[in-house]
Design a protein around this motif. Structure first.
Motif, mmCIF file in Angstrom:
data_model
loop_
_atom_site.group_PDB
_atom_site.id
_atom_site.type_symbol
_atom_site.label_atom_id
_atom_site.label_comp_id
_atom_site.label_asym_id
_atom_site.label_seq_id
_atom_site.Cartn_x
_atom_site.Cartn_y
_atom_site.Cartn_z
ATOM 1 N N ALA A 1 0.920 -1.074 0.111
ATOM 2 C CA ALA A 1 -0.201 0.002 0.116
ATOM 3 C C ALA A 1 0.894 1.222 -0.004
ATOM 4 N N GLU A 2 1.479 1.648 -1.246
ATOM 5 C CA GLU A 2 2.287 2.812 -1.131
ATOM 6 C C GLU A 2 1.774 4.117 -1.678
ATOM 7 N N GLU A 3 1.706 4.831 -0.642
ATOM 8 C CA GLU A 3 1.344 6.143 -0.826
ATOM 9 C C GLU A 3 2.110 7.337 -1.207
ATOM 10 N N PHE A 4 3.407 6.971 -1.365
ATOM 11 C CA PHE A 4 4.518 7.759 -1.829
ATOM 12 C C PHE A 4 4.789 9.014 -0.884
ATOM 13 N N GLU A 5 5.030 8.592 0.492
ATOM 14 C CA GLU A 5 5.583 9.516 1.682
ATOM 15 C C GLU A 5 6.984 9.708 1.363
ATOM 16 N N GLY A 6 7.176 10.765 1.939
ATOM 17 C CA GLY A 6 8.759 10.898 1.877
ATOM 18 C C GLY A 6 9.011 11.650 0.724
ATOM 19 N N ARG B 1 11.335 10.314 -1.670
ATOM 20 C CA ARG B 1 12.119 9.575 -2.795
ATOM 21 C C ARG B 1 11.476 7.804 -2.673
ATOM 22 N N LEU B 2 11.794 7.337 -3.539
ATOM 23 C CA LEU B 2 11.119 5.841 -3.745
ATOM 24 C C LEU B 2 11.962 5.101 -2.760
ATOM 25 N N GLY B 3 11.221 4.018 -2.103
ATOM 26 C CA GLY B 3 11.646 3.246 -1.314
ATOM 27 C C GLY B 3 12.886 2.231 -2.096
ATOM 28 N N LEU B 4 13.625 1.594 -1.109
ATOM 29 C CA LEU B 4 14.712 0.652 -1.696
ATOM 30 C C LEU B 4 14.266 -0.491 -2.580
ATOM 31 N N GLU B 5 12.813 -0.975 -2.370
ATOM 32 C CA GLU B 5 12.358 -1.996 -3.152
ATOM 33 C C GLU B 5 11.868 -1.684 -4.583
ATOM 34 N N TRP B 6 11.870 -0.464 -4.968
ATOM 35 C CA TRP B 6 11.479 -0.311 -6.188
ATOM 36 C C TRP B 6 12.712 -0.673 -7.373
ATOM 37 N N PRO C 1 14.881 5.693 -14.807
ATOM 38 C CA PRO C 1 13.951 6.589 -15.014
ATOM 39 C C PRO C 1 14.157 7.752 -14.295
ATOM 40 N N LYS C 2 13.453 8.668 -14.703
ATOM 41 C CA LYS C 2 13.528 10.059 -13.791
ATOM 42 C C LYS C 2 12.353 10.226 -12.951
ATOM 43 N N THR C 3 12.460 10.400 -11.668
ATOM 44 C CA THR C 3 11.589 10.100 -10.654
ATOM 45 C C THR C 3 11.698 10.988 -9.704
ATOM 46 N N SER C 4 10.504 11.587 -9.266
ATOM 47 C CA SER C 4 10.457 12.519 -7.938
ATOM 48 C C SER C 4 9.526 12.114 -7.140
ATOM 49 N N VAL C 5 9.584 12.230 -5.840
ATOM 50 C CA VAL C 5 8.542 12.119 -4.919
ATOM 51 C C VAL C 5 8.098 13.249 -4.178
ATOM 52 N N ARG C 6 7.067 14.003 -4.221
ATOM 53 C CA ARG C 6 6.689 15.048 -3.609
ATOM 54 C C ARG C 6 5.052 15.237 -3.392
ATOM 55 N N ALA C 7 4.750 15.503 -2.106
ATOM 56 C CA ALA C 7 3.341 15.841 -1.590
ATOM 57 C C ALA C 7 2.414 14.577 -1.876
ATOM 58 N N GLY C 8 2.992 13.431 -1.722
ATOM 59 C CA GLY C 8 2.461 12.142 -1.753
ATOM 60 C C GLY C 8 2.176 11.752 -3.141
#
Length: 516
Positions: free
Chosen positions: A333-338, A340-345, A353-360
Motif C-alpha cells: 500500500a504505497e502512498e509515496f510518502e517522503g 524518494r522511492l523506497g529501496l524495494e523499487w 527513469p527520472k522520478t521525484s516524490v513530493r506531496a504524496g
C-alpha cells in the motif's frame, strides 16, 4: 480516494512473494524457511560481528545487488544496494551471483557481470561497511567462454584464493572450477590458475557452478550446483565435494546430489553456507512448484547435519521449507510518502527513469520506447490484484501512463490511460500492440486495475471513482501471460509512462493485494 481491491472469485493455491522488510517471526524450532520470498536467485550470506548480511542476483534490474541484514537468519530487512544507481563503467548486464568476503574490517563483494561488448567476468567491489558505499575495482578474470560465480576462500595456509567457474556450457564445452591466488589488496589475481574439477558425473549434466566453500573437521567442502538452473525445464540440484587441501585433489560425494527437488520445491541450488548456534545452514534458491517461473527463484534456508562419514546431509535430501501462508503481510500500500522511492523499487538497468516524490505523489518521467519508462516491484505471489490512481486530466497529449505486469521491457501486459482513453497494451518480443481502446469521459483522476491468476490469466478494469469498476472487454482474444517471465527472472508489477522526453505522469498510489 479509497480503492476496493477484493478479488472477484475464489482462487487456487499460489506461490508466495517477497517483502523488503519482514515482520519479526515468533520463536521457532525449525530454521527451514522461505527467508527471501520472491525473485532472489543465487543468494549469499555472511556474518559480520553480530549481524548476518545477504544479497542475491539482480540480473537486468536495478538497483544492483540488494543487501539485507538480519539478527537471526529468518527475518531480513533490505538496507542498501552494492550499486544503488551508477553501474560500474566496464559492465553492461548479467549482474549475477554476488558473494561476500569480510577481512580486516573491510567487506568485499565478488560478483559476475558482462563486459561491454565482451564476455562474462568475475569482478570485485569493496566497502568499509557491509552496507556500503562500495567502490568497484573491475574484473578479476574473464575467460573466452566467460567466467562466473566467484567465491573467495583462504587455503590451509591462510592465503586467499578466488574460486570460479569457466562458463564452458555457453559454447558446448565442459565447465571447470578454477582457483587462483588473490593479491594482498584482493583486487587482482596473481600466479597460475589451478583446475579443481569439472562436470564429469551424470547428474551434473552440462555444468557445475555456484561454488560455496567451508572448512570443517580438516576438510574443505565445496557445495556446488549442477545441471540446468532456470525456467520451466530446469533440473538444478546441489552436490558437494571435499579435499584436505584447497587446490585438491577433490573427491565428489557418491550420494550426490545432496539437495534435490520434491513436490513443493523445484531446482534447489546455488547457495552459501552459514552457521548459527552450532547449527549449519545453506541459504539457496528454489522455485515454488505451484508458481515456478512467475514468481522466480526464492531464497530458502535449509538446515543440514554432518553424517558419520563426514558428509553434509539434508533431511530427505530436499528443501523442507513450507510455503508461507500469511501472504497478506506481503501486500503493498504505497502512498509515496517522503521525498524518494523506497529501496524495494526497481528499474531496467539500462533505462533508469527520472522520478521525484513530493506531496504524496510519484512523478515519473516518460520515455518514448516500447512500454516507456518504468519503476517496478517484485511480484509477491502468482495470484494477486494491483491498482494505481493517476492524474488523468494532467497527462500531456500523446503521453500514456498505467500499470503493467512486466517480464522485462520487451515483454509485458499493461493497462494504460491517455488521450482520453484506456487501453490494454500487449508487448511481446519488443512488439507492442494496443488490443483494446475505450474512450473515457473527462475526469481528474482515474484508477487502473489488473488481476492475475496463477501468473497466466489476466483481466483489466478502470474506475473514475475508485469504487465502481468498468471491465475492459477481452472476449476476442486470450490475455495469457505465460510468455512474460524471462529465462532467469520472475514477473514484476510496475508503473509505466510512455511519451516524449520531458513529459511525465503523476501517480497517487500503488496497491497490491495478494491471494493464496
Amino acid at each position: 480516494m479509497s480503492i476496493e481491491l477484493e478479488l472477484a472469485a475464489p482462487l487456487g493455491p499460489i506461490a508466495l512473494g517477497v517483502s523488503p522488510e519482514v515482520a519479526p517471526s515468533p520463536a521457532r524450532h525449525s530454521y527451514d524457511h522461505v527467508v527471501l520470498p520472491g525473485d532472489f536467485p543465487d543468494p549469499t550470506v555472511t556474518k559480520i560481528g553480530d549481524t548476518y548480511y545477504a544479497s542475491a542476483t539482480s540480473a537486468e534490474w536495478g538497483a544492483v545487488f540488494p543487501i539485507f541484514s538480519s539478527q537471526n537468519l529468518l527475518d531480513w530487512k533490505l538496507v542498501s544496494h552494492v550499486f544503488p544507481e551508477k553501474l560500474p563503467d566496464w559492465a553492461s548486464s548479467n549482474f549475477w551471483a554476488p558473494e561476500f568476503h569480510y577481512e580486516n574490517g573491510r567487506t568485499y563483494m565478488y560478483y559476475t557481470a558482462r563486459k561491454k561488448g565482451g564476455m562474462l567476468c568475475v569482478a570485485v567491489a569493496s566497502a568499509d561497511h557491509p552496507e556500503g558505499p562500495y567502490t568497484d575495482h573491475g574484473p578479476l578474470v574473464g575467460q573466452e567462454a566467460g567466467s562466473i560465480d566467484g567465491f573467495a576462500m583462504p587455503d590451509e595456509n591462510g592465503d586467499l584464493y578466488l574460486i570460479w567457474k569457466e562458463d564452458g556450457n555457453s559454447c558446448h564445452q565442459d565447465t571447470p572450477i578454477w582457483a587462483q591466488l588473490l593479491n594482498a589488496d584482493r583486487t587482482a589475481l596473481i600466479g597460475e590458475a589451478t583446475e579443481l574439477f569439472t562436470n564429469d558425473v551424470k547428474w551434473e549434466g552440462p555444468l557445475v557452478e555456484g561454488s560455496a566453500l567451508v572448512h570443517h573437521n580438516g576438510y574443505f567442502y565445496m557445495f556446488y550446483a549442477g545441471n540446468s538452473c532456470c525456467g520451466k525445464s530446469c533440473n538444478y540440484a546441489t552436490g558437494v565435494a571435499r579435499s584436505k587441501a584447497l587446490l585438491g585433489p577433490w573427491e565428489k560425494y557418491d550420494q550426490n546430489p545432496i539437495l534435490d527437488r520434491n513436490t513443493t520445491w523445484k531446482c534447489p541450488g546455488h547457495g552459501t553456507v552459514t552457521q548459527m548456534d552450532g547449527r549449519w545452514f545453506l541459504l539457496h534458491h528454489a522455485y515454488l512448484a505451484e508458481s515456478h517461473e512467475f514468481v522466480g527463484r526464492q531464497g530458502l534456508l535449509s538446515e543440514f547435519t554432518w553424517n558419520e562419514e563426514g558428509w553434509p546431509e539434508f533431511e530427505r535430501r530436499s528443501p523442507q521449507a513450507a510455503p508461507l501462508t500469511d501472504v497478506a503481510r506481503f501486500n503493498v500500500a504505497e502512498e509515496f510518502e517522503g521525498d524518494r522511492l523506497g529501496l524495494e523499487w526497481q528499474w531496467p538497468i539500462w533505462q533508469q527513469p527520472k522520478t521525484s516524490v513530493r506531496a504524496g505523489q510519484l512523478h515519473l518521467g516518460a520515455n518514448p520506447s516500447r512500454l516507456g519508462a518504468m519503476v517496478a516491484r517484485r511480484s509477491n505471489v502468482a495470484t494477486y490484484k494491483a491498482a494505481t490512481t493517476l492524474e488523468f486530466a494532467k497527462l500531456p497529449e500523446d503521453t500514456f501512463a498505467g500499470l503493467a505486469a512486466i517480464g522485462d521491457p520487451y515483454n509485458a501486459l499493461a493497462i494504460m490511460a491517455g488521450n482520453g482513453q484506456v487501453q490494454i497494451w500487449h508487448v511481446k518480443s519488443g512488439k507492442q500492440q494496443s488490443l483494446v481502446q475505450v474512450f473515457v469521459d473527462p475526469c481528474d483522476t482515474i484508477t487502473l486495475r489488473l488481476e492475475v491468476w496463477g501468473g497466466q490469466r489476466y483481466r483489466f478494469a478502470y474506475s473514475t471513482d475508485g469504487a465502481s469498476w468498468q471491465p475492459l472487454p477481452t472476449e476476442s482474444f486470450s490475455l495469457n501471460g505465460t510468455y512474460l517471465p524471462p529465462w532467469d527472472r520472475g514477473v514484476r508489477v510496475g508503473l509505466v509512462a510512455q511519451g516524449e522526453e520531458g513529459s511525465s505522469a503523476v501517480f497517487n498510489n500503488f496497491i497490491i493485494r495478494n491471494k493464496r
